[in-house]
Design a protein around this motif. Structure first.
Motif, PDB file in Angstrom:
ATOM      1  N   THR A   7      29.168  46.466  44.028  1.00  0.00           N
ATOM      2  CA  THR A   7      29.928  47.354  43.147  1.00  0.00           C
ATOM      3  C   THR A   7      28.953  48.346  42.516  1.00  0.00           C
ATOM      4  O   THR A   7      27.724  48.212  42.656  1.00  0.00           O
ATOM      5  CB  THR A   7      30.605  46.560  42.021  1.00  0.00           C
ATOM      6  OG1 THR A   7      29.562  45.950  41.250  1.00  0.00           O
ATOM      7  CG2 THR A   7      31.546  45.491  42.572  1.00  0.00           C
ATOM      8  N   CYS A   8      29.492  49.301  41.774  1.00  0.00           N
ATOM      9  CA  CYS A   8      28.612  50.242  41.070  1.00  0.00           C
ATOM     10  C   CYS A   8      27.701  49.490  40.094  1.00  0.00           C
ATOM     11  O   CYS A   8      26.505  49.776  40.001  1.00  0.00           O
ATOM     12  CB  CYS A   8      29.459  51.272  40.315  1.00  0.00           C
ATOM     13  SG  CYS A   8      28.458  52.391  39.356  1.00  0.00           S
ATOM     14  N   ALA A   9      28.269  48.500  39.393  1.00  0.00           N
ATOM     15  CA  ALA A   9      27.437  47.715  38.459  1.00  0.00           C
ATOM     16  C   ALA A   9      26.325  47.002  39.227  1.00  0.00           C
ATOM     17  O   ALA A   9      25.187  46.886  38.741  1.00  0.00           O
ATOM     18  CB  ALA A   9      28.298  46.709  37.703  1.00  0.00           C
ATOM     19  N   GLY A  10      26.631  46.516  40.444  1.00  0.00           N
ATOM     20  CA  GLY A  10      25.644  45.786  41.241  1.00  0.00           C
ATOM     21  C   GLY A  10      24.476  46.668  41.666  1.00  0.00           C
ATOM     22  O   GLY A  10      23.308  46.314  41.451  1.00  0.00           O
ATOM     23  N   ILE A  11      24.771  47.837  42.239  1.00  0.00           N
ATOM     24  CA  ILE A  11      23.676  48.710  42.679  1.00  0.00           C
ATOM     25  C   ILE A  11      22.932  49.272  41.457  1.00  0.00           C
ATOM     26  O   ILE A  11      21.709  49.440  41.481  1.00  0.00           O
ATOM     27  CB  ILE A  11      24.187  49.840  43.619  1.00  0.00           C
ATOM     28  CG1 ILE A  11      23.032  50.657  44.196  1.00  0.00           C
ATOM     29  CG2 ILE A  11      25.181  50.748  42.960  1.00  0.00           C
ATOM     30  CD1 ILE A  11      22.194  49.967  45.206  1.00  0.00           C
ATOM     31  N   SER A  12      23.669  49.509  40.360  1.00  0.00           N
ATOM     32  CA  SER A  12      23.005  50.014  39.143  1.00  0.00           C
ATOM     33  C   SER A  12      22.060  48.955  38.581  1.00  0.00           C
ATOM     34  O   SER A  12      20.947  49.262  38.139  1.00  0.00           O
ATOM     35  CB  SER A  12      24.044  50.408  38.088  1.00  0.00           C
ATOM     36  OG  SER A  12      24.899  51.419  38.583  1.00  0.00           O
ATOM     37  N   GLY A  16      29.177  38.455  39.906  1.00  0.00           N
ATOM     38  CA  GLY A  16      30.401  39.005  40.501  1.00  0.00           C
ATOM     39  C   GLY A  16      30.312  40.478  40.840  1.00  0.00           C
ATOM     40  O   GLY A  16      31.325  41.170  40.924  1.00  0.00           O
ATOM     41  N   PHE A  17      29.062  40.979  41.060  1.00  0.00           N
ATOM     42  CA  PHE A  17      28.883  42.407  41.343  1.00  0.00           C
ATOM     43  C   PHE A  17      28.647  42.666  42.829  1.00  0.00           C
ATOM     44  O   PHE A  17      28.186  43.749  43.202  1.00  0.00           O
ATOM     45  CB  PHE A  17      27.713  42.975  40.544  1.00  0.00           C
ATOM     46  CG  PHE A  17      27.891  42.885  39.046  1.00  0.00           C
ATOM     47  CD1 PHE A  17      29.153  42.965  38.477  1.00  0.00           C
ATOM     48  CD2 PHE A  17      26.793  42.728  38.212  1.00  0.00           C
ATOM     49  CE1 PHE A  17      29.313  42.884  37.089  1.00  0.00           C
ATOM     50  CE2 PHE A  17      26.941  42.651  36.827  1.00  0.00           C
ATOM     51  CZ  PHE A  17      28.208  42.721  36.266  1.00  0.00           C
ATOM     52  N   GLY A  18      28.923  41.665  43.703  1.00  0.00           N
ATOM     53  CA  GLY A  18      28.781  41.930  45.126  1.00  0.00           C
ATOM     54  C   GLY A  18      28.424  40.708  45.922  1.00  0.00           C
ATOM     55  O   GLY A  18      28.281  39.599  45.373  1.00  0.00           O
TER      56      GLY A  18
END
Ligand code: COA
Length: 395
Positions: A347-352, A368-370
């Motif tokens: 997710t965006c939160a994961g890559i960020s 839970g970010f990927g």
């Protein structure tokens, strides 16, 4: 309802009542409105959006043009602030719509990343933001630093009112923007307000005329507390000089309360230093900041931990979704669109979180970010080694 961009001057009639109700003691006085109106000269470069319905302003949000160091690359950053909705208009999706529009607009203006201080992190988590560390405070009696009192250190500290020391202080923050991961600063328009902010001292440490540290502070009373903001230093000598300066307040104050980043370990500053180091998070009012990428191009030019490549799918985000090959080459990251099979879905939160160094790939999954395939766990870990950012700016 309609979303409209307003000028800094229009904010007093549109956004002030919402912000004052949300963030101040209320009902407010006329003087509060006048103070707000006077401050708007420092908001001229901010992008301010409001929701209007039937001629009434129901919600507002703004972004300051800022800059931030992300793993060595300095990016334009949207610093989100002034987010509030009229109490009767809450939970109608207004802020979600304002934020979506604001993030897109700031990206068009060239902002590759964004940061904010949330009232509740899960609210902004839905918009792709992920948490980064909150500052800590170190509280100790000046006696704990008595070993520094007689130490011969090759440098000196000057104490000035902030208005006199502002240029040197500001120059140090610009140096730290270039050198320290996560560090962020306002543009010159907004920064000008801090030059005239009242009632602060600044202690400036120099070695051979070069500034190696600075800290703003105030003293509440004789025998009371010396309350210091962020301890900004270029290294251990700057820190030792500023701590020595604080140690010299031993017969004047009982406690020193100093703001520090998560990489500082105050119990190692002295042998007999009794110190309380704490970082409190509570909602609303005291949250750690949050960050996100507004553009996948933000990954270009970051320091890479290894020379290898991983293909990832970034999902569920209007601004950065897509399939990308992220590679490290001679210590620098590069990103390009790809058609290869992905080894991770983020997710965006994961890559960020990976870009900012706050979570490793296993933590990205447990949060839970990927999903990351086993071989890519090691590769992403090597590309994006953990590295805690220090945001500095408060907004
Ligand atoms: C917080 C505040 C700005 C929310 O504005 P709003 O217009 O009601 O928010 P929205 O209706 O756009 O809500 C967007 C999403 O967040 C959810 N949400 C709203 N308030 C929430 C809260 N307090 N906690 C968790 N989630 C919340 C909504 O259910 C919605 O979820 P969905 O998109 O999955 O349906 C508003 O309540 C407010 O002004 N509060 C006081 C000031 C404040 O705290 N400002 C924020 C400073 S960072």
């Amino acid at each position: 309802m309609e979303i409209r961009q307003v000028t800094a001057d229009e904010r007093t009639d549109t956004m002030f009542p919402l912000q004052a109700y949300a963030f101040m003691a209320s009902p407010w006085a006329d003087a509060d409105r006048e103070t707000y109106a006077r401050r708007m000269v420092y908001y001229r470069t901010a992008t301010s959006l409001i929701v209007e319905e039937g001629g009434q302003t129901l919600a507002g949000a703004a972004a300051f043009p800022m800059r931030q160091n992300v793993r060595g690359a300095v990016h334009d950053m949207a610093g989100i602030a002034s987010v509030s909705t009229h109490p009767s208009a809450r939970r109608r999706g207004f802020v979600r719509q304002l934020m979506t529009r604001l993030m897109g607009q700031m990206r068009e203006q060239g902002c590759a990343v964004s940061a904010l201080y949330p009232f509740r992190p899960s609210f902004y988590g839905k918009l792709g933001y992920v948490g980064v560390p909150r500052v800590r405070t170190a509280t100790f009696a000046p006696e704990g630093l008595s070993h520094l009192l007689g130490a011969e250190l090759p440098g000196e500290v000057e104490r000035l009112p902030i208005s006199d020391g502002f240029d040197e202080f500001h120059a140090l923050t610009l140096r730290m923007l270039r050198e320290r991961h996560g560090f962020s600063v306002y543009d010159e328009t907004r920064t000008a307000e801090f030059r005239v902010s009242p009632s602060l001292w600044v202690a400036i440490a120099r070695v051979d005329g070069e500034v190696v540290g600075a800290v703003t502070y105030r003293i509440d009373q004789y025998g009371g507390d010396l309350i210091a903001d962020d301890l900004l230093t270029t290294g251990p000598l700057g820190r030792a000089l500023l701590l020595q300066f604080f140690a010299r307040h031993v017969d004047q104050v009982t406690r020193i309360v100093l703001t520090i980043g998560v990489d500082e370990v105050p119990e190692l500053w002295g042998t007999d230093l009794a110190v309380l180091t704490q970082g409190q998070v509570r909602f609303p009012g005291k949250c750690g900041p949050m960050v996100r990428l507004l553009s996948i191009d933000a990954l270009n030019g970051l320091h890479a931990g290894a020379d290898l490549g991983v293909t990832v799918d970034v999902v569920d985000d209007e601004l950065i979704a897509g399939r990308y090959r992220i590679s490290g080459n001679a210590g620098t990251l590069a990103v390009e669109e790809s058609k290869d099979e992905p080894q991770a879905t983020l997710t965006c939160a994961g890559i960020s979180a990976l870009a900012y160094g706050v979570l490793d790939p296993v933590e990205v999954m447990t949060r839970g970010f990927g999903q990351v395939e086993a071989p890519a766990v090691e590769a992403l870990n090597a590309l994006f080694p953990k590295k805690m950012p220090y945001l500095f700016a408060d907004f």
